[in-house]
Design an enzyme around this catalytic site. Structure first.
Site, PDB file in Angstrom:
ATOM      1  CD  GLU A   1      -2.622  -1.212   2.632  1.00 60.28           C
ATOM      2  OE1 GLU A   1      -3.615  -1.954   2.697  1.00 60.28           O
ATOM      3  OE2 GLU A   1      -2.209  -0.512   3.602  1.00 60.28           O
ATOM      4  N   PRO A   2       1.594   1.559  -1.053  1.00 60.82           N
ATOM      5  CG  PRO A   2       2.483   1.698  -3.204  1.00 60.82           C
ATOM      6  CD  PRO A   2       1.762   0.753  -2.278  1.00 60.82           C
ATOM      7  N   GLY A   3       1.664   5.043  -0.497  1.00 62.32           N
ATOM      8  CA  GLY A   3       0.940   6.300  -0.666  1.00 62.32           C
ATOM      9  C   GLY A   3       1.927   7.434  -0.831  1.00 62.32           C
ATOM     10  NE  ARG A   4       5.715   9.082   4.029  1.00 66.69           N
ATOM     11  CZ  ARG A   4       5.344   9.841   5.043  1.00 66.69           C
ATOM     12  NH1 ARG A   4       5.618  11.133   5.011  1.00 66.69           N
ATOM     13  NH2 ARG A   4       4.718   9.327   6.094  1.00 66.69           N
TER      14      ARG A   4
ATOM     15  NE  ARG B   1       4.419  14.550   6.818  1.00 66.02           N
ATOM     16  CZ  ARG B   1       5.730  14.426   6.826  1.00 66.02           C
ATOM     17  NH1 ARG B   1       6.507  15.349   6.276  1.00 66.02           N
ATOM     18  NH2 ARG B   1       6.284  13.362   7.363  1.00 66.02           N
TER      19      ARG B   1
ATOM     20  CE1 TYR C   1       2.533  12.790  12.671  1.00 68.14           C
ATOM     21  CE2 TYR C   1       2.648  13.455  10.382  1.00 68.14           C
ATOM     22  CZ  TYR C   1       1.976  12.841  11.408  1.00 68.14           C
ATOM     23  OH  TYR C   1       0.755  12.274  11.185  1.00 68.14           O
TER      24      TYR C   1
ATOM     25  CB  CYS D   1      -1.597  33.938  15.442  1.00 67.40           C
ATOM     26  SG  CYS D   1      -1.258  34.889  16.935  1.00 67.40           S
ATOM     27  CD  GLU D   2      -0.588  28.378  17.372  1.00 66.76           C
ATOM     28  OE1 GLU D   2       0.327  28.051  18.160  1.00 66.76           O
ATOM     29  OE2 GLU D   2      -1.779  28.470  17.695  1.00 66.76           O
TER      30      GLU D   2
ATOM     31  CE1 TYR E   1      -0.927  10.369   4.889  1.00 64.87           C
ATOM     32  CE2 TYR E   1       1.333  10.169   4.104  1.00 64.87           C
ATOM     33  CZ  TYR E   1       0.105   9.604   4.398  1.00 64.87           C
ATOM     34  OH  TYR E   1      -0.065   8.258   4.197  1.00 64.87           O
TER      35      TYR E   1
END
EC number: 4.1.1.20
Length: 496
Positions: free
Chosen positions: A320-323, A369, A373, A400-401, A430
């Site tokens: 199941e490759p996605g990225r 991300r 992460y 504002c972070e 993602y």
């Protein structure tokens, strides 16, 4: 370990920058990181044969630029490497109607992780029999949609889900349909070498049936005994962004062992073994992901050996490759706004260092991300090249972070200016799919490029779209067309 969202600068001095030494060429495009079509033409970045300034003028920024040839080429690489197996595109990485059609046309299968992802695929005409539905908390509505559509597999994740699925499957059989085909998701206890939030096969987490406790075998026996369900095989997924085959090999060993246990307990020989995805990609030049061909060869070797030892036929393999399909071929274009030099302090070691905070017109609303992460990215000045000396920079968004960081530390030419374009590489997975409206920023469009042509496959969200969800604001016009449909305040790249 999670980093503080504001970074390590919370005292009188900062640690040394993590950007390393400046590269010899600040505008270089490492072929492992950038899309296959990425080129510099007269200093300007071209993607799919299109200059980025032209794309930015036509579609605004932020802008996701998807190299169709790269995306479909990587899908073909997996299909070739896993010839005779089933390659499922993990659509959670990035899904829209056009992507679903590409995957369908190229003969791959597709994984959906929610009823709405499933609905997108079905609405795009994706063959239902080539779809699998994942999820740890599938609702009755989602399961009914899967059963009614006749999808290929439901990947069962809990005993509660079996209880929900059985009545629907019985109703389908009573109406003359076939049993519902399922896979048992097995938690194999492998610690993938990745971030804790994307490692999914250790015991203490929400996915699947534990192999160690015997729940996986119990679930398999339970499904086999249900006449309205057909147990097609087993599923395992050990995590994401994995750079070696050792974890996949260990998982294969354990899941094939469970095939043997199921055969011993019931006499059933399961025909499919799905080892999930998680194949890593290069976000930085130093990253060294394995190729689809290496993974395929190692998995086939391990599975064949394990099955021979248990005197079992080799099941049909699925991955199941996605990225690994979607990630490398997309670049995000941003326009630079504010540039703020910040003195870091010398720490008693000479002249103080300076880091340029380079602010762009997007941020964590289109790429969460880095904040979520601690992910690493690289970027380049895209509308031109420069011979200016390197400057230590941090690319940040406009939210504002303090944790609104896109690229934590890198070297850019010291003459970058407001109005320049930055291109951040490997944002196809993602990023758009996890985008939000934080601070009421709008979700960017996605433009597919190939052979000098550009096609908008997801349009830019407008403020009117957002107003439509608000009980007070619905139907009211946005206060300014410039806000409703963002456009550069001055010609892109004019200062080049």
């Amino acid at each position: 370990m999670r980093a503080h969202p504001a970074g390590p600068l919370h005292g009188a001095f900062a640690p040394p920058p993590s950007a390393g030494m400046p590269p010899a060429d600040l505008g270089a495009l490492d072929e492992q990181v950038w899309p296959r079509s990425a080129r510099r033409v007269d200093g300007e970045l071209h993607l799919g044969g299109k200059p980025v300034t032209e794309l930015a003028r036509a579609h605004g920024t932020p802008l996701f630029v998807l190299d169709e040839g790269d995306f479909r080429g990587r899908a073909a690489d997996f299909a070739t490497a896993f010839d005779g197996a089933d390659v499922h595109y993990a659509s959670k990485a990035f899904l829209c109607g056009q992507v679903a059609r590409w995957i369908a046309d190229d003969g791959l299968h597709l994984d959906a992780c929610s009823g709405n992802e499933l609905a997108v695929a079905l609405a795009a005409g994706f063959p239902a029999e080539r779809i699998a539905l994942h999820g740890n908390n599938k609702s009755l509505v989602e399961l009914q949609l899967a059963v009614d559509a006749g999808i290929g597999h439901v990947v069962v994740d809990s005993f509660d889900e079996i209880d929900r699925l059985v009545p629907m499957a019985l109703a389908r059989m009573e109406a003359g349909g076939s049993p519902v085909s399922v896979l048992i998701r097995t938690t194999v206890g492998i610690e993938a070498h990745t971030h804790e939030f994307i490692a999914t096969a250790h015991e203490d987490q929400k996915f699947g049936f534990s192999l160690a406790t015997g729940d996986a075998l119990t679930a398999a026996v339970r499904v086999i005994r249900e006449p309205a369900l057909h147990l097609a095989g087993l599923h395992s997924h050990i995590g994401s962004q994995i750079f070696d085959t050792a974890g996949f090999e260990a998982a294969a060993h354990r899941v094939v062992g469970l095939l043997g246990q199921v055969h011993q307990a019931t006499g059933e020989v399961l025909e499919e073994l799905n080892l999930g995805g998680g194949f890593g990609i290069a976000y930085l030049p130093d990253d060294d992901p394995v190729t689809p061909y290496d993974v395929a060869e190692r998995l086939r070797t391990v599975i064949a050996a394990e099955c021979a030892a248990l005197d079992l036929p080799v099941p049909r393999l699925a991955v199941e490759p996605g990225r690994a399909i979607a990630g490398p071929g997309t670049v995000t274009l941003y326009e630079i706004g504010t540039i703020k030099p910040v003195r870091l302090g010398s720490g008693g070691q000479g002249a103080p260092q300076v880091r340029n905070y380079v602010s762009v017109d997007g941020g964590m609303s289109d790429n969460i991300r880095t904040a979520l992460y601690d992910a690493s990215y690289t970027c380049v000045l895209a509308n031109r090249t420069s011979d200016a000396p390197p400057a230590l920079c941090r690319v940040v968004g406009k939210h504002c972070e303090s944790g609104d960081v896109l690229v934590r530390d890198l070297w850019l030419p010291s003459d970058v200016q407001p109005g320049d374009l930055l291109a951040v590489a490997a944002t196809g997975a993602y990023c758009w799919s996890m985008a939000s409206n934080y601070n009421y920023l709008l979700k960017p469009p996605v433009v597919a490029v190939r052979d000098g042509a550009a096609t908008e496959i997801v349009r830019r969200q407008t403020l009117s779209d957002v107003f439509a969800l608000d009980a007070v604001l619905a139907g009211r016009p946005a206060p300014s067309p410039a806000i409703d449909q963002p456009a550069p305040e001055h010609p892109v790249g004019a200062r080049s």
